[in-house]
Design a protein around this motif. Sequence first.
Motif, PDB file in Angstrom:
ATOM      1  N   PRO A  41       0.814  -1.222   0.000  1.00 14.58           N
ATOM      2  CA  PRO A  41       0.000   0.000   0.000  1.00 14.58           C
ATOM      3  C   PRO A  41       0.842   1.265   0.000  1.00 14.58           C
ATOM      4  N   GLY A  42       2.023   1.192   0.584  1.00 13.38           N
ATOM      5  CA  GLY A  42       2.853   2.398   0.589  1.00 13.38           C
ATOM      6  C   GLY A  42       4.268   2.062   0.996  1.00 13.38           C
ATOM      7  N   ALA A  43       5.193   2.978   0.770  1.00 13.37           N
ATOM      8  CA  ALA A  43       6.582   2.782   1.164  1.00 13.37           C
ATOM      9  C   ALA A  43       7.179   4.148   1.452  1.00 13.37           C
ATOM     10  N   ARG A  44       8.075   4.204   2.400  1.00 15.46           N
ATOM     11  CA  ARG A  44       8.701   5.498   2.693  1.00 15.46           C
ATOM     12  C   ARG A  44      10.154   5.289   3.130  1.00 15.46           C
ATOM     13  N   PRO A  45      11.083   6.046   2.549  1.00 12.58           N
ATOM     14  CA  PRO A  45      12.478   5.929   2.970  1.00 12.58           C
ATOM     15  C   PRO A  45      12.855   7.001   3.999  1.00 12.58           C
ATOM     16  N   VAL A  46      13.884   6.705   4.777  1.00 12.74           N
ATOM     17  CA  VAL A  46      14.535   7.749   5.572  1.00 12.74           C
ATOM     18  C   VAL A  46      16.011   7.749   5.214  1.00 12.74           C
ATOM     19  N   LEU A  47      16.613   8.903   5.390  1.00 15.66           N
ATOM     20  CA  LEU A  47      18.051   9.010   5.151  1.00 15.66           C
ATOM     21  C   LEU A  47      18.697   9.330   6.489  1.00 15.66           C
ATOM     22  N   ILE A  48      19.664   8.510   6.903  1.00 15.69           N
ATOM     23  CA  ILE A  48      20.325   8.744   8.182  1.00 15.69           C
ATOM     24  C   ILE A  48      21.812   8.959   7.915  1.00 15.69           C
ATOM     25  N   ALA A  49      22.317  10.119   8.358  1.00  5.79           N
ATOM     26  CA  ALA A  49      23.714  10.462   8.073  1.00  5.79           C
ATOM     27  C   ALA A  49      24.576  10.308   9.323  1.00  5.79           C
ATOM     28  N   PHE A  50      25.799   9.841   9.145  1.00  9.21           N
ATOM     29  CA  PHE A  50      26.703   9.619  10.281  1.00  9.21           C
ATOM     30  C   PHE A  50      28.063  10.245  10.024  1.00  9.21           C
ATOM     31  N   ALA A  77      30.272  11.341   6.476  1.00 10.64           N
ATOM     32  CA  ALA A  77      31.177  10.208   6.273  1.00 10.64           C
ATOM     33  C   ALA A  77      30.445   9.005   5.695  1.00 10.64           C
ATOM     34  N   ALA A  78      29.203   8.833   6.091  1.00  7.61           N
ATOM     35  CA  ALA A  78      28.448   7.689   5.592  1.00  7.61           C
ATOM     36  C   ALA A  78      26.965   7.945   5.790  1.00  7.61           C
ATOM     37  N   LEU A  79      26.162   7.380   4.929  1.00  7.45           N
ATOM     38  CA  LEU A  79      24.725   7.495   5.155  1.00  7.45           C
ATOM     39  C   LEU A  79      24.019   6.191   4.855  1.00  7.45           C
ATOM     40  N   LEU A  80      22.862   6.048   5.486  1.00  7.18           N
ATOM     41  CA  LEU A  80      22.008   4.887   5.238  1.00  7.18           C
ATOM     42  C   LEU A  80      20.694   5.368   4.647  1.00  7.18           C
ATOM     43  N   ILE A  81      20.189   4.601   3.694  1.00 11.38           N
ATOM     44  CA  ILE A  81      18.820   4.830   3.257  1.00 11.38           C
ATOM     45  C   ILE A  81      18.034   3.606   3.713  1.00 11.38           C
ATOM     46  N   VAL A  82      17.064   3.838   4.562  1.00  4.93           N
ATOM     47  CA  VAL A  82      16.279   2.718   5.081  1.00  4.93           C
ATOM     48  C   VAL A  82      14.854   2.903   4.584  1.00  4.93           C
ATOM     49  N   LEU A 130      12.102  -5.302  10.140  1.00  4.75           N
ATOM     50  CA  LEU A 130      12.470  -5.778   8.803  1.00  4.75           C
ATOM     51  C   LEU A 130      12.136  -4.730   7.746  1.00  4.75           C
ATOM     52  N   PRO A 131      13.050  -3.781   7.559  1.00  3.17           N
ATOM     53  CA  PRO A 131      12.830  -2.810   6.480  1.00  3.17           C
ATOM     54  C   PRO A 131      12.920  -3.556   5.142  1.00  3.17           C
ATOM     55  N   VAL A 132      12.386  -2.965   4.068  1.00  5.12           N
ATOM     56  CA  VAL A 132      12.568  -3.607   2.768  1.00  5.12           C
ATOM     57  C   VAL A 132      13.972  -3.402   2.249  1.00  5.12           C
ATOM     58  N   ALA A 133      14.612  -2.324   2.673  1.00  7.19           N
ATOM     59  CA  ALA A 133      15.951  -2.054   2.174  1.00  7.19           C
ATOM     60  C   ALA A 133      16.749  -1.267   3.193  1.00  7.19           C
ATOM     61  N   ILE A 134      18.027  -1.595   3.319  1.00  8.77           N
ATOM     62  CA  ILE A 134      18.966  -0.724   4.039  1.00  8.77           C
ATOM     63  C   ILE A 134      20.168  -0.557   3.125  1.00  8.77           C
ATOM     64  N   GLU A 135      20.317   0.620   2.545  1.00  9.14           N
ATOM     65  CA  GLU A 135      21.400   0.880   1.609  1.00  9.14           C
ATOM     66  C   GLU A 135      22.436   1.779   2.266  1.00  9.14           C
ATOM     67  N   PHE A 136      23.674   1.524   1.946  1.00  2.46           N
ATOM     68  CA  PHE A 136      24.793   2.218   2.577  1.00  2.46           C
ATOM     69  C   PHE A 136      25.634   2.935   1.524  1.00  2.46           C
ATOM     70  N   MET A 137      26.012   4.174   1.815  1.00  2.00           N
ATOM     71  CA  MET A 137      26.952   4.883   0.937  1.00  2.00           C
ATOM     72  C   MET A 137      27.990   5.577   1.801  1.00  2.00           C
ATOM     73  N   ASP A 138      29.260   5.540   1.378  1.00  4.66           N
ATOM     74  CA  ASP A 138      30.275   6.250   2.152  1.00  4.66           C
ATOM     75  C   ASP A 138      30.661   7.567   1.479  1.00  4.66           C
ATOM     76  N   ARG A 139      31.570   8.294   2.116  1.00 10.18           N
ATOM     77  CA  ARG A 139      31.850   9.656   1.666  1.00 10.18           C
ATOM     78  C   ARG A 139      32.267   9.761   0.193  1.00 10.18           C
ATOM     79  N   PRO A 140      33.240   8.967  -0.252  1.00  9.59           N
ATOM     80  CA  PRO A 140      33.627   9.103  -1.665  1.00  9.59           C
ATOM     81  C   PRO A 140      32.438   8.923  -2.599  1.00  9.59           C
ATOM     82  N   CYS A 141      31.585   7.988  -2.232  1.00  7.91           N
ATOM     83  CA  CYS A 141      30.422   7.729  -3.058  1.00  7.91           C
ATOM     84  C   CYS A 141      29.407   8.883  -2.979  1.00  7.91           C
TER      85      CYS A 141
END
Lengths: 486, 433
Positions: free
Chosen positions: A228-237, A283-288, A256-267
């Motif tokens: 029915p719906g989906a929503r992401p959050v962005l968490i920065a560290f 330095a790094a962020l997560l998209i959950v 149990l999120p559907v996704a936890i994606e990780f990106m670091d600073r260079p990316c």
Amino acid sequence: MMQMPEPDASVLSRREAIVAALRDAVPGAVIDDPAETRVYECDALSAYRCAPLAVVLPRTTDEVSRLMSLCHQHGVPVVPRGAGTSLAGGSMPTADAVVIGLARMTEVLEIAPGDRLIRVQSGRTNLSVSGAVDGQGFFYAPDPSSQLACAIGGNIGMNSGGAHCLKYGVTTNNLLAVTMVLMDGTVVELGGPMGEAGGLDLLGVVCGSEGQLGIVTEATLRILPKPPGARPVLIAFDSSETAGACVAAIIRAGVLPVAIEFMDRPCIRATEAHAHAGYPDCAALLIVEVEGTAPEIDEQLALIRDIAQGFDPVEFRESGSEDESRRIWLGRKSAFGAMGQLGDYICLDGTIPVSALPRVLARIEELSQDYGLSVANVFHAGDGNMHPLIIHDANTPGDLDRAEALGADILRLCVEVGGCLTGEHGVGIEKRDLMTAQYTPADLEAQMRVKDVFDPRWLLNAAKVFPLDVSASRRNARPNRGRDAA
Amino acid sequence: MQTNFTPEQLKDPATARSNQILRTCVHCGFCTATCPTYQVLGDELDSPRGRIYLIKDMLEAGRPADEKTVKHIDRCLSCLACMTTCPSGVHYMHLVDHARAHIEATYRRPWRDRALRWLLKQVIPHPGRFRLALAGAKLARPFARLMPDARLRAMLAMAPKTIPPVSRNDDGQTFPAIGERRARVALMIGCAQRALNTEINDATIRLLRRAGCEVVIPEKFGCCGALTLHMGQQDDAKTRARDSIARLLAAERDGALDAIIINTSGCGTTVKDYGHLFENDDIAAEAARVSGLTRDVTEFLEGLGLPDRARTEGQGARVAYHSACSLQHGQQIKSAPGTLLTRAGFRIVEPADPHLCCGSAGTYNLLQPELSSELKRRKVATLEATSPQIIAAGNIGCMMQIGGATDVPVVHTVQLLDWATGGPRPDGLGAIA
Ligand SMILES: Cc1cc2nc3c(=O)[nH]c(=O)nc-3n(C[C@H](O)[C@H](O)[C@H](O)COP(=O)(O)OP(=O)(O)OC[C@H]3O[C@@H](n4cnc5c(N)ncnc54)[C@H](O)[C@@H]3O)c2cc1C
Ligand code: SF4
Ligand code: SF4
């Protein structure tokens, strides 16, 4: 640089007869002009290249069967190819091989929303499978970042995953049945519409077999009602390790999120420069991302916020609208393209226990310094599937070799901490020679015996997955074959 | 991707540019998914990634183009869907233009091919000759079956049933704004368009004037150069482009222009790229000025605002909007036409696979009739599936291509906008509202 076996001289010497026979078998589908076969010399791992003897583009299972039986008869190696987006060199040919490409096999054969399944030809792209059932409110869950282009056959070959596989599982968890052509041309059906065929789970064996057991021509796939719906959050560290620790904590808490994606600073920086998604410079962020009805989403996000607070995030950005959601995902989706702007990259694919993330990230950073090559990290963190990208300059001699050596060290590290050489891209040629780091000779022998059963003459994609010296005796046992050095 | 050019080769600016483009391509294959020719043929040789590889090979080896490479490059529509899709920003347009120039310089086409291309170049960009040819084609149509070449038959089939008389509005002149003057613009009147359909320019002039624009029609305007550029004839293209630049900028003698308006989006893509085409020439600054001023008519009006609505008939008519490749991919103008049409009171529907080309693509429908008709068939099927009362497009080529295969009336976006704001009812709309 990766070794490939010497091509079979007896096949090369019969080239014209073989091509003529292929033309007879499937007229209008054979490519053999060297100016043209070169275009098929690599997949998305373009560092490794070898033009095939010929390429054939069949349209039906029957045509594939005719081609296979013909190649079997002539002792000609075959390399199956879907869309050629493999990052492991899985569909890279050998000089004595015929590439059987499935790009013309894109039909939808059956849609049964009541039974929650769709049957397609295996050359159909991943995204267009979802496209075919979208109107009925369904989707096909495994979503590799390459889903616009990659084919279902290739997904089955590599047992591909994607951002949303944390919740829905990878290809093997969504595959119900296949029609497959064996090397001698025999057509077999494995699995069933309900997924519970009797006897051994051969479908499970085929999924992830990297085109070494047979050519899948049709697949029956599980489709699911769209949430029915989906929503992401962005968490920065402010450190990669903290971000890694937060992932481990979320998983431990049983959300149990559907996704936890990780990106670091260079990316993050590369992505910002390229796609301007408005990410914080951290330095790094997560998209959950979480899914469900509005109250379910709120509840899960509250829990995630509580957990994240324990790790002092520098920002916690919740999406309030479709457009904000799109922007949160924009950077992640442009990441590979953005990284291409930094230079050439090798995209690694190892899996580690989530709890080891902080340690592994710290060690990768050290290795990157040692080798003097930058490494950017963007990956599916929820299931510990890492994709370090090693940036180098392919036009500078020696750079690729160094990048490969660094890649091998990182993958060995994954195995050391209890992980695995590949999460979803497969072994191909890229990780072939590292298999001994993960498996004992007895393990490898057992795996090769499985191939013996499906492809006794070792004609199908045989230069992949197993280290050349380990598979040499089998590959060289082919009748009429000149021995190769390995 | 790794490339293999010698330092010597890289001294040539065109090669250096191509090297730069090739280096940004990561060979990921995403672009294959939205390429119309790959959709139809299912062969990577006829996909962007495959063509890029062929071009790389040809340029690196520095050898004359071979027949196979030419075949696959010729099949490219230059629709630029691949550029919209590419996550790495690969500038396929500049690469394929370079490849076409290399082919033109090093490859000798079979005589029929050469004759046909020569003919197109002599006729299409010259409205007078083109009119004559169209009249001739009408007479010749009964003999079409005798034509030995499918491409010649395609040319005959393409000729419209009626050829409009010359519109005096296309002569060099200045039309004052109606009401308060809010902008001064030059209108590029197109070459082939003037022979095929005079209504589009007439409607554009009326609409722009009503929106408060003083509209300058440049004196003796020719062809923008797109036609021969896509045939790889860079020198010819540049001669034409040079002339266009001079004539457009001449309009600035009586006052600065706020914009150069284009209503044939195929030309728009080329004119917006003049800056690049003349990068290393004496008129680099002038070329860049023209590119910088150029706007598609819908792009410009979205900013300026439409004149007030004056009409009650036709309101709510169901319009299927076909997005010309040169608009949506070449110029990345995606929403402006639909937004304007909605504001003007139409109900807009979008066909499935809106990113795919209709197969018109300049002279492609004449040079590659088989692929072109297959793409036309698919496009018309998806358009008709939306049960439209009208089909609208922003490019004469698409209008001709689609119009030839459907009974639904096909008009230019500006004709509907003009009608909605007080202009005449477009021809051929029949019984709608
Ligand atoms: C930018 C980018 C991002 C990517 N992201 C992801 C991701 O998020 N997750 C992921 O899992 N992968 C990802 N990949 C890797 C790749 O897209 C997948 O491995 C994909 O499944 C390959 O599909 P394909 O059709 O391109 O197969 P190919 O590359 O053509 O082939 C892959 C393997 O499958 C075999 N094969 C192909 N078709 C058949 C068939 N019909 N029968 C039997 N064997 C067959 C081939 O021999 C080969 O070994 C990414 C790739 C790129 C370039
Ligand atoms: S999508 Fe872009 S980077 Fe990928 S193969 Fe196509 S042109 Fe190259
Ligand atoms: S311009 Fe169009 S036809 Fe040509 S390669 Fe790109 S997508 Fe394909």
